[in-house]
Each structure stands twice: as structure tokens, then as C-alpha cells.
Motif scaffolding. Structure first.
Motif, PDB file in Angstrom:
ATOM      1  N   LEU A  27       0.862  -1.188   0.000  1.00 18.60           N
ATOM      2  CA  LEU A  27       0.000   0.000   0.000  1.00 18.60           C
ATOM      3  C   LEU A  27       0.898   1.237   0.000  1.00 18.60           C
ATOM      4  O   LEU A  27       2.092   1.141   0.302  1.00 18.60           O
ATOM      5  CB  LEU A  27      -0.885   0.042   1.258  1.00 18.60           C
ATOM      6  CG  LEU A  27      -2.081  -0.893   1.364  1.00 18.60           C
ATOM      7  CD1 LEU A  27      -2.836  -0.609   2.656  1.00 18.60           C
ATOM      8  CD2 LEU A  27      -3.036  -0.752   0.195  1.00 18.60           C
ATOM      9  N   ILE A  43     -11.837  -2.387   5.051  1.00 17.61           N
ATOM     10  CA  ILE A  43     -10.542  -3.020   4.783  1.00 17.61           C
ATOM     11  C   ILE A  43     -10.797  -4.400   4.187  1.00 17.61           C
ATOM     12  O   ILE A  43     -11.672  -5.141   4.664  1.00 17.61           O
ATOM     13  CB  ILE A  43      -9.678  -3.088   6.064  1.00 17.61           C
ATOM     14  CG1 ILE A  43      -8.320  -3.711   5.762  1.00 17.61           C
ATOM     15  CG2 ILE A  43     -10.364  -3.806   7.201  1.00 17.61           C
ATOM     16  CD1 ILE A  43      -7.296  -3.528   6.872  1.00 17.61           C
ATOM     17  N   ARG A  44     -10.075  -4.723   3.128  1.00 16.87           N
ATOM     18  CA  ARG A  44     -10.261  -6.022   2.476  1.00 16.87           C
ATOM     19  C   ARG A  44      -9.604  -7.114   3.310  1.00 16.87           C
ATOM     20  O   ARG A  44      -8.586  -6.871   3.980  1.00 16.87           O
ATOM     21  CB  ARG A  44      -9.645  -5.999   1.076  1.00 16.87           C
ATOM     22  CG  ARG A  44     -10.395  -5.126   0.107  1.00 16.87           C
ATOM     23  CD  ARG A  44      -9.882  -5.321  -1.316  1.00 16.87           C
ATOM     24  NE  ARG A  44     -10.700  -4.548  -2.255  1.00 16.87           N
ATOM     25  CZ  ARG A  44     -10.489  -3.288  -2.545  1.00 16.87           C
ATOM     26  NH1 ARG A  44      -9.463  -2.644  -2.011  1.00 16.87           N
ATOM     27  NH2 ARG A  44     -11.270  -2.644  -3.380  1.00 16.87           N
ATOM     28  N   THR A  47      -5.937  -7.335   2.500  1.00 16.28           N
ATOM     29  CA  THR A  47      -5.068  -6.359   3.167  1.00 16.28           C
ATOM     30  C   THR A  47      -4.887  -6.726   4.630  1.00 16.28           C
ATOM     31  O   THR A  47      -3.775  -6.669   5.169  1.00 16.28           O
ATOM     32  CB  THR A  47      -5.698  -4.946   3.055  1.00 16.28           C
ATOM     33  OG1 THR A  47      -6.055  -4.713   1.704  1.00 16.28           O
ATOM     34  CG2 THR A  47      -4.741  -3.875   3.523  1.00 16.28           C
TER      35      THR A  47
ATOM     36  N   SER B 191     -12.258   3.794  -1.283  1.00 17.90           N
ATOM     37  CA  SER B 191     -12.126   4.063   0.147  1.00 17.90           C
ATOM     38  C   SER B 191     -12.087   2.774   0.965  1.00 17.90           C
ATOM     39  O   SER B 191     -12.117   2.800   2.178  1.00 17.90           O
ATOM     40  CB  SER B 191     -13.258   4.980   0.617  1.00 17.90           C
ATOM     41  OG  SER B 191     -14.483   4.323   0.444  1.00 17.90           O
ATOM     42  N   ILE B 192     -12.073   1.634   0.268  1.00 21.23           N
ATOM     43  CA  ILE B 192     -11.884   0.350   0.956  1.00 21.23           C
ATOM     44  C   ILE B 192     -10.492  -0.141   0.590  1.00 21.23           C
ATOM     45  O   ILE B 192     -10.198  -0.364  -0.578  1.00 21.23           O
ATOM     46  CB  ILE B 192     -12.968  -0.672   0.534  1.00 21.23           C
ATOM     47  CG1 ILE B 192     -14.345  -0.167   0.934  1.00 21.23           C
ATOM     48  CG2 ILE B 192     -12.685  -2.035   1.166  1.00 21.23           C
ATOM     49  CD1 ILE B 192     -15.496  -1.005   0.412  1.00 21.23           C
ATOM     50  N   LEU B 193      -9.646  -0.289   1.591  1.00 19.45           N
ATOM     51  CA  LEU B 193      -8.240  -0.653   1.322  1.00 19.45           C
ATOM     52  C   LEU B 193      -8.053  -2.162   1.310  1.00 19.45           C
ATOM     53  O   LEU B 193      -8.651  -2.875   2.068  1.00 19.45           O
ATOM     54  CB  LEU B 193      -7.330  -0.038   2.389  1.00 19.45           C
ATOM     55  CG  LEU B 193      -7.261   1.485   2.375  1.00 19.45           C
ATOM     56  CD1 LEU B 193      -6.425   1.974   3.537  1.00 19.45           C
ATOM     57  CD2 LEU B 193      -6.644   1.975   1.068  1.00 19.45           C
TER      58      LEU B 193
END
Lengths: 72, 193
Positions: A27, A43-44, A47, B191-193
Motif C-alpha cells: 500500500l 478493509i479487504r 489487506t 475508500s476500501i483498502l
């Protein structure tokens, strides 16, 4: 917000800088900074998995649920 | 950099490099076609302005019922009115060129400027469809204004080109709304990491 990101605490425990984490999980440093401050919508799993792998921790170590103060 | 503050490399925009290449080829080709369209439109207007006889001949051919040449102001007015579709065409081609340039060169296909350009092209296409009908009617009235009573014409015709322009315009307006929603979803996704 009910979910609080405690990534900064975990980074401090592991004595790791945001820049190094950003490089290792792919990132940008800016995005890691936004994640630390909780200014993202989500957040995925991908990640989250990378962060947990690099910091050798569990998702619960970097995410915390804080109930809202208002009536249920 | 999006308005959400979350940055993402442009290469993530289109996951298939082949699609990106194809988009670049299509937009580059279309951009030059649009420029050629602008040049053709301007050339047409310049030709009619520099050769008034050609304009008069074209107008007489357009309105077959001209018995007495209207001449003077009526002919000039008909000539000016007949240029309206050409001006709309030039404006639409220029907007199309701007849109194709944007889609081909922008870092993201979901550029916030794209919906407004699509909307402008859509409105111009709708305007071209309406102008096609109105201009033919006005030119017909002006060109037959010197005819004897009872031989003046009110031409009301709708061509397949008018219908096509109207449908293309409405399609563009719909795409503009879809694009706007796509940009909103893209912002949300960023906006979703």
C-alpha cells in the motif's frame, strides 16, 4: 464509529514504521496513514491478512469494537 | 487521488492491459475523427459564406416548391438558419473530441469530467434532432415567402437522421447518469483498502 483501528498501537509494539509496513503490504504510505486514522470505509480481507502476516498478529489486535455511547 | 483521499495507482483502473490498449486505440482514432468532423463543419460553413451562390442553389434544391426567388433578406435569413445544424454538429464534435481525449489519456476511466461531457454531447444530439425539423420548416417558409398566395409551404418532416440523433442523444444522457453512478461506486471502492 463502532470499529476502531488500533494499527498504530501494534506498529509501536513491533517497533515498525508506517513506511516499512506500507512497503511490505503493497500500500502507499498515505493509505496506511488513512487506515491508522480510521478514515477509510473498510478493509479487504486480503489487506488485513497481509498486515497480520507482517505484524505477526491477529485481526483483533488491530481492530477493536467500541459500542456507541447513545441508546441501543 | 480521489476525493475520498485514498490513492490508487492508475494501472489498477483497468485490470486487463489489452482492454486499456484497445481503449487507447479507439479513443485516439475517435479523437482524430472528431477533429476531422470539426474541420469539415467549419469548411462547409466557410464555403457557404465565401460562395453565396452555392448557398442559394443548395437552399433552392432543399425546398423544391420555390416558384419566385425570395432573394435578399429572406434568402440570407434562410442561409443563416440552415447553418444552425452545422454549428450544433461542430459543437458536438468538439465535445466528443474532448471526451475521447479525456478517456484515452486520463489516469482513470472514471474521470469526474466524463459525465458532464457525455451529458453535453447528449443534449447537443437532441438539439440537432429538434433543429433538423425546425430548420427545414423555417427554411421552407422563408424560401417560399415570395411565392404567390396559396403556394407558400410549411414543410414538416422527420427524417431517419433526426430520429437517430434523438435516440443517440437520449442514450448519451442515460450513459451520463450511469457514468455518474459508476464514479460514485468507484469512489466507494477506493475508500476500501
Amino acid at each position: 464509529m463502532a470499529i476502531v483501528v488500533t494499527l498504530d498501537v501494534m506498529l509501536a509494539r513491533r517497533k515498525m514504521r508506517s513506511k516499512e509496513l506500507a512497503e511490505r503490504i503493497g500500500l502507499t504510505e498515505q493509505n496506511v496513514s488513512l487506515l491508522k486514522s480510521g478514515k477509510v470505509r473498510g478493509i479487504r480481507f486480503e489487506t488485513l491478512s497481509k498486515i497480520c502476516s507482517v505484524l505477526s498478529c491477529q485481526p483483533g489486535d488491530i481492530l477493536e469494537f467500541v459500542p456507541d455511547a447513545g441508546p441501543p | 487521488m480521489s476525493s475520498s483521499g485514498v490513492s490508487r495507482p492508475p494501472s489498477e483502473d483497468m485490470t486487463n492491459p489489452g482492454d486499456r490498449r484497445r481503449l487507447r486505440f479507439i479513443t485516439h482514432t475517435a479523437e482524430w475523427l472528431a477533429v476531422a468532423g470539426v474541420a469539415m463543419g467549419l469548411g462547409y460553413i466557410a464555403y457557404l459564406a465565401l460562395a453565396p451562390d452555392a448557398l442559394a442553389i443548395a437552399l433552392r434544391r432543399e425546398v423544391p416548391g420555390v416558384v419566385v426567388d425570395p432573394g435578399g433578406p429572406a434568402l440570407t435569413a434562410a442561409g443563416l438558419v440552415s447553418l444552425i445544424p452545422a454549428l450544433i454538429f461542430i459543437a458536438a464534435m468538439w465535445s466528443a473530441r474532448t471526451l475521447f481525449r479525456l478517456l484515452g489519456r486520463a489516469a482513470t476511466v472514471f474521470d469526474p469530467a466524463a459525465p458532464s461531457l457525455l451529458r453535453r454531447i447528449g443534449l447537443l444530439a437532441v438539439a440537432a434532432a429538434v433543429a433538423g425539423v425546425v430548420v427545414r420548416m423555417t427554411v421552407g417558409l422563408l424560401m417560399t415567402s415570395a411565392n404567390p398566395p396559396g403556394q407558400q409551404q410549411l414543410v414538416l418532416s422527420v427524417s431517419s437522421g433526426d430520429v437517430t440523433a434523438l435516440l443517440v442523444g437520449l442514450l448519451m444522457l442515460a450513459f451520463a447518469l450511469v457514468m455518474r453512478e459508476g464514479i460514485r461506486l468507484d469512489e466507494d471502492n477506493r475508500s476500501i483498502l
